[in-house]
Each structure stands twice: as structure tokens, then as C-alpha cells.
Scaffold this motif. Sequence first.
Motif, PDB file in Angstrom:
ATOM      1  N   THR A 190      10.032 -48.036  -2.247  1.00  0.00           N
ATOM      2  CA  THR A 190      10.235 -47.422  -0.876  1.00  0.00           C
ATOM      3  C   THR A 190      11.654 -47.190  -0.837  1.00  0.00           C
ATOM      4  N   ASN A 191      12.418 -48.153  -1.523  1.00  0.00           N
ATOM      5  CA  ASN A 191      13.928 -47.958  -1.282  1.00  0.00           C
ATOM      6  C   ASN A 191      14.238 -46.950  -2.213  1.00  0.00           C
ATOM      7  N   VAL A 192      13.796 -46.576  -3.119  1.00  0.00           N
ATOM      8  CA  VAL A 192      14.216 -45.353  -4.028  1.00  0.00           C
ATOM      9  C   VAL A 192      13.823 -43.949  -3.435  1.00  0.00           C
ATOM     10  N   VAL A 193      12.597 -43.921  -2.965  1.00  0.00           N
ATOM     11  CA  VAL A 193      12.052 -42.889  -2.187  1.00  0.00           C
ATOM     12  C   VAL A 193      13.053 -42.652  -1.115  1.00  0.00           C
ATOM     13  N   THR A 194      13.361 -43.656  -0.450  1.00  0.00           N
ATOM     14  CA  THR A 194      14.699 -43.328   0.886  1.00  0.00           C
ATOM     15  C   THR A 194      15.806 -42.794   0.411  1.00  0.00           C
ATOM     16  N   ILE A 195      16.365 -43.226  -0.709  1.00  0.00           N
ATOM     17  CA  ILE A 195      17.886 -42.932  -1.118  1.00  0.00           C
ATOM     18  C   ILE A 195      17.586 -41.383  -1.653  1.00  0.00           C
ATOM     19  N   SER A 196      16.369 -41.117  -2.170  1.00  0.00           N
ATOM     20  CA  SER A 196      16.274 -39.575  -2.907  1.00  0.00           C
ATOM     21  C   SER A 196      16.202 -38.669  -1.685  1.00  0.00           C
ATOM     22  N   TRP A 197      15.549 -38.988  -0.882  1.00  0.00           N
ATOM     23  CA  TRP A 197      15.255 -38.160   0.531  1.00  0.00           C
ATOM     24  C   TRP A 197      16.297 -37.772   1.041  1.00  0.00           C
ATOM     25  N   ILE A 198      17.291 -39.051   1.348  1.00  0.00           N
ATOM     26  CA  ILE A 198      18.673 -38.847   2.237  1.00  0.00           C
ATOM     27  C   ILE A 198      19.387 -37.770   1.487  1.00  0.00           C
ATOM     28  N   CYS A 199      19.676 -38.211  -0.041  1.00  0.00           N
ATOM     29  CA  CYS A 199      20.604 -37.207  -0.715  1.00  0.00           C
ATOM     30  C   CYS A 199      20.056 -35.640  -0.640  1.00  0.00           C
ATOM     31  N   LEU A 200      18.635 -35.484  -0.890  1.00  0.00           N
ATOM     32  CA  LEU A 200      18.366 -34.000  -0.651  1.00  0.00           C
ATOM     33  C   LEU A 200      18.499 -33.554   0.841  1.00  0.00           C
ATOM     34  N   ALA A 201      18.496 -34.356   1.736  1.00  0.00           N
ATOM     35  CA  ALA A 201      18.494 -33.992   3.135  1.00  0.00           C
ATOM     36  C   ALA A 201      19.781 -33.590   3.464  1.00  0.00           C
ATOM     37  N   THR A 202      20.945 -34.277   2.984  1.00  0.00           N
ATOM     38  CA  THR A 202      22.294 -34.195   3.259  1.00  0.00           C
ATOM     39  C   THR A 202      22.912 -32.821   2.797  1.00  0.00           C
ATOM     40  N   VAL A 203      22.433 -32.202   1.727  1.00  0.00           N
ATOM     41  CA  VAL A 203      22.487 -30.882   1.198  1.00  0.00           C
ATOM     42  C   VAL A 203      21.680 -29.939   2.074  1.00  0.00           C
ATOM     43  N   LEU A 204      20.449 -29.997   2.356  1.00  0.00           N
ATOM     44  CA  LEU A 204      19.565 -29.196   3.003  1.00  0.00           C
ATOM     45  C   LEU A 204      20.102 -28.748   4.369  1.00  0.00           C
ATOM     46  N   PHE A 205      20.451 -29.765   5.242  1.00  0.00           N
ATOM     47  CA  PHE A 205      20.985 -29.612   6.593  1.00  0.00           C
ATOM     48  C   PHE A 205      22.449 -28.991   6.918  1.00  0.00           C
ATOM     49  N   CYS A 206      22.916 -28.887   5.927  1.00  0.00           N
ATOM     50  CA  CYS A 206      24.349 -27.921   5.983  1.00  0.00           C
ATOM     51  C   CYS A 206      23.937 -26.479   5.844  1.00  0.00           C
ATOM     52  N   MET A 207      22.617 -26.058   5.369  1.00  0.00           N
ATOM     53  CA  MET A 207      22.354 -24.858   5.301  1.00  0.00           C
ATOM     54  C   MET A 207      22.183 -23.935   6.503  1.00  0.00           C
ATOM     55  N   PRO A 208      22.240 -22.921   6.488  1.00  0.00           N
ATOM     56  CA  PRO A 208      21.849 -22.105   7.777  1.00  0.00           C
ATOM     57  C   PRO A 208      20.466 -21.889   7.826  1.00  0.00           C
ATOM     58  N   VAL A 209      19.746 -21.698   8.955  1.00  0.00           N
ATOM     59  CA  VAL A 209      18.302 -21.515   8.969  1.00  0.00           C
ATOM     60  C   VAL A 209      18.159 -20.058   8.427  1.00  0.00           C
ATOM     61  N   GLU A 210      18.739 -19.223   8.561  1.00  0.00           N
ATOM     62  CA  GLU A 210      18.386 -17.866   7.996  1.00  0.00           C
ATOM     63  C   GLU A 210      19.683 -17.339   7.511  1.00  0.00           C
ATOM     64  N   LEU A 211      19.507 -16.027   6.506  1.00  0.00           N
ATOM     65  CA  LEU A 211      20.323 -15.422   5.893  1.00  0.00           C
ATOM     66  C   LEU A 211      20.163 -13.854   6.338  1.00  0.00           C
ATOM     67  N   PRO A 212      21.094 -13.066   6.189  1.00  0.00           N
ATOM     68  CA  PRO A 212      22.295 -13.152   6.127  1.00  0.00           C
ATOM     69  C   PRO A 212      23.181 -14.013   7.226  1.00  0.00           C
ATOM     70  N   VAL A 213      24.435 -14.447   7.022  1.00  0.00           N
ATOM     71  CA  VAL A 213      24.952 -15.465   7.954  1.00  0.00           C
ATOM     72  C   VAL A 213      26.294 -14.781   8.546  1.00  0.00           C
ATOM     73  N   ALA A 214      26.208 -14.688   9.761  1.00  0.00           N
ATOM     74  CA  ALA A 214      27.455 -14.235  10.518  1.00  0.00           C
ATOM     75  C   ALA A 214      28.238 -15.343  11.229  1.00  0.00           C
ATOM     76  N   ALA A 215      29.379 -14.979  11.601  1.00  0.00           N
ATOM     77  CA  ALA A 215      30.136 -16.228  12.277  1.00  0.00           C
ATOM     78  C   ALA A 215      29.432 -16.987  13.478  1.00  0.00           C
ATOM     79  N   ALA A 216      28.590 -16.425  14.357  1.00  0.00           N
ATOM     80  CA  ALA A 216      27.680 -16.800  15.316  1.00  0.00           C
ATOM     81  C   ALA A 216      26.650 -17.229  15.042  1.00  0.00           C
ATOM     82  N   THR A 217      26.065 -17.348  13.669  1.00  0.00           N
ATOM     83  CA  THR A 217      24.902 -17.910  13.133  1.00  0.00           C
ATOM     84  C   THR A 217      25.205 -18.994  12.207  1.00  0.00           C
TER      85      THR A 217
END
Length: 516
Positions: free
Chosen positions: A434-461
Motif C-alpha cells: 500500500t505504501n509503495v503504490v502511494t509513493i509511486s503515484w505521488i512521484c508520477l503526479a508531481t510531474v504530471l500536474f506541472c503539465m499544461p492541459v493542452e498544446l500548443p502553449v501560450a503565456a495565457a494558457t
Amino acid sequence: METGLNDATANEKLARMGYKAELPRNLSMLSILGLSFAIMAVPFGLSTTMYISLTDGQAVTVIWGWVIVSLISLSIAASLAEICAVYPTAGGVYYWSFMLSTKQFAPIASWITGWLTLVGNWTVTTSINFSGGQLILSAITLWKEDFVPNAWQTVLMFWCVMLICALVNTFGSRYLGLINKICISWTAASVVIIMVTILAMADVKRSGVFVFGHYDASESGWPSGWAFFVGLLQAAYTLTGYGMVASMCEEVQQPHLEVPRAMVLSVAAAGITGVLYLIPILFVLPDIKVLLGVANGQPIGLLFKTVTGSASGGFGLLFLILGILFFAGVGSLTAASRCTYAFARDGAIPGSRLWSRVNYRLDVPLWGIVLSTIVCCLLGLIYFGSTAAFNSFTGVATICLSTSYGAPILISLIRGRRLVENSPYPLGKFGFITNVVTISWICLATVLFCMPVELPVAAATMNYASVVFAGFTAISAGWYFIRGRKSFVGPKGTVEAEGQWDVPTVPESVNEKDKE
């Protein structure tokens, strides 16, 4: 009599951890469950972030993304509950990181975790109330379709929502338990009413194949497979608040049992609620490009209007979601203010003496409420520089809360889970995986949620989550070098309680050798 006895016992345990009980223990397990459920605010959270999953994969991302993240969140909640049952204090995750670490690294582990959870509490409160302000303004478009709120209108509405939540937390603290309980009933009734109404009134319905198997990420600009993961932000953002309720431990009669139980049950309830809410919506989903074309980025009002065939009908259903906003906004500020109070109590925030004061007439950490409200209102100003500010708030909230949850779990895992083996809420043989699954997801989520929702990216998006995160990191690091490294030795209770490194709340099987 029994209640008073429970309070005395809980206060004695808190005293052994080095803290004085300053807040009344008037919340039950059901109240804490309601608070956690209110912060997650499933129908509201899923509605205000729906554009993310509709852009990044549509039906498959919406429904299966929710199921996957719900199961992972259940693992995280169970891992936190196991630790919370051993150390039930308002310090929450940063206190746990200190107690689970070795003596050498405990202060810095506590400092980092504390700032992560503090920023996470502030930004999740900001994102809930900011999206609430947007949703309120979106109601106008039900009658006036060409109405597009400007930045000032949006920010002022957000500030109004924040003010209401602050006033309720300040002057209605004695009713918070009742409010949290009402939240459960309101949310359940809202989901049923919305589900029955839209299924009964929709002229056209999608097929089961579409609801459970349609995948189209063409609007995102991302590679097809990667878009699915980016779209998980909708579910991950909604399912974040359950760990925040650890800061309420000092207002519960049996926190070592009731708070952990509330954490896990609230995530299970949220997962089921989300499925019941999303499936009917997917069956009646109007044209997706039209929904994504809504100027203010909040398509749920248009969806309700299209399905019911009238602006009034659409507003009636939207009003139910706005009711959930009230509970979510109040609940998130409650948790954020307690987190602020606890961290300030240990001297980790500039101006700690002020922010840690409790107003005994109102029975609330008044200045913790004030600071949390001010910080959230200031964060709202980012909207003047970028209309994608809400993406930044959701991303930062998810990253900070997830990593703050992961810190004590990772430390416990590295140390062989010895300090939680006798927890009143044990995971037993399932604890490691359970702990391993938790840590693995958190590592992935930290990268994912710095991504813009869509491409291409402008300053406003652009997704400015990484920028906001870096800003708070700089403040935390700067304050650490100015004062923290000289004066912060960890949560005061761990240092002051009988002058010991181990406090009596550690399981009896743990000896001094384990803590060196």
C-alpha cells in the motif's frame, strides 16, 4: 459524563506530546467525515475541472481516470490513517515526518513537510473558492450567453466567496459540526436529483460504448496515451482534501480512532459518489466542442441548460452544485486555518506568535483564519496576469498536498514501518505494498500536474503550477536560512514533552535504538 472523560483522556495524551489543549473537542467522527467529504466536494470539484478530462481523452479519462485515482487515493488515505492513529495531533503530516525520522534529519524533514502541507492547504482553499467564484458568474451566461466576466469581476467574486467562508469560520465555529453533517445529506440529495433529472429530461442519450469506451485526445495536442495521464488532474485534484482533516485532531474526542476512520471512509464515499455523478452526465453529454468553447472555462452550467432545455432548469441544477461550493469553501478554510495555527505554534512561520493565537471567546484560531484568508486573496491576483491561474492553483494544491502526504509515508517505509507496526489502525501485511503504490503515484503526479492541459502553449494558457510552487519553495528556504536553521528543532511538543525524543504516543514495541 462520558464525553468529558473522553475529552480529558485525549487532552492528557496531547499534553504528553507537549501541547496544551486550546480548542474545544466538539467534533464527532461523522463531523470529520463530513468535513473531509466537504473539502473533496465531489460534484463541485468534478464539475469545475471537467474541461480538463474532456480535453484530454473525454469519456475514458473522465470515468476510468476517476476509478483509478479513487483506488490510489484509498491507498494513500489508509497509509495516512495508520500513522495518524499513532500521532493524533493538529500538526499532522509534518509532526509525523519528525517523529518517524531519525534524530539527525527530523527537523529538516518536518520543516519541508510542514511547508508543503501549509502551501497545499492554502492553494486548495484558493482553488475551491476561485472556481466557485467562476461558477457563480457562469450562471449569468445561462440567460445572457454573450456575457464574459472580466478579470476584476472574477477576482471580486472570488474575494466575496472567501469573505463568506471566513465569516462562517470565525463566528459560526460552534456550528461547524452541524454544517459538515448537513454537507453529506446535501451532496447525496444533489447527486440523486441531478442524476434523475438529466436522465429523465435529456432528448438524446449517448450509448454505453461511448460512456465506458470512447477516447479522443485530439483537442489536447498531447500524444494520445500521455493525454490520459494529464487528464487525471480532474480526479486527483478532487480527491486531495482527506489528509487535511488531520489538523482537526485536537477538536475530536478520540482522534486516534475517529480521524483515521473518517479519512478512509470519506475517500470511499467520495469514490462512489463520483461514479454515480459522472455516469449519468456522460450519458447525456452534449457536443463536446461546444462545451469546451465556453468563454469562462466552466461548461457545467451550459450542460445542465442544454439537457433540461431551459435556463431556469439549468440554474436549478447548478444551484445544487453551488450549495456544495459553500460546504467546500468553509471546510477547506477550516482545515487551512488549523494547519496554519499548528505550524505557527511550532515557530515555523514568520510572525508565528500572532498566527498561533487562539481567540477563546470565539473558540477559534482567529489569526490563523485571517492569515489563510489573506494569502488566498493575494493568490487570486495571479488571475490578472494569466487566465490560466486556476490551473496553477489546482496543480500546486495537488502537488503540495500529495508530496506532503508522501513524506511521512516514505520515511516510515524506509525505516521498515517499525514505528507504525502497533498502530490502532494497522494495515498489517498489506502495509508495504500500500505504501509503495502511494509513493509511486505521488512521484508520477508531481510531474504530471506541472503539465499544461493542452498544446500548443501560450503565456495565457501555460500551467504556472511549477512557478507558484517554486515561489513558495523560495519563501520556505529563505525563512529556513534566516531563522529556521537556528531556532527550529522540530515540533515544540516533541522537544518539550518531558525532554524526550520519544513521546509516550509511540507504540510500546518501539525502543530507543529505533530512534537513533
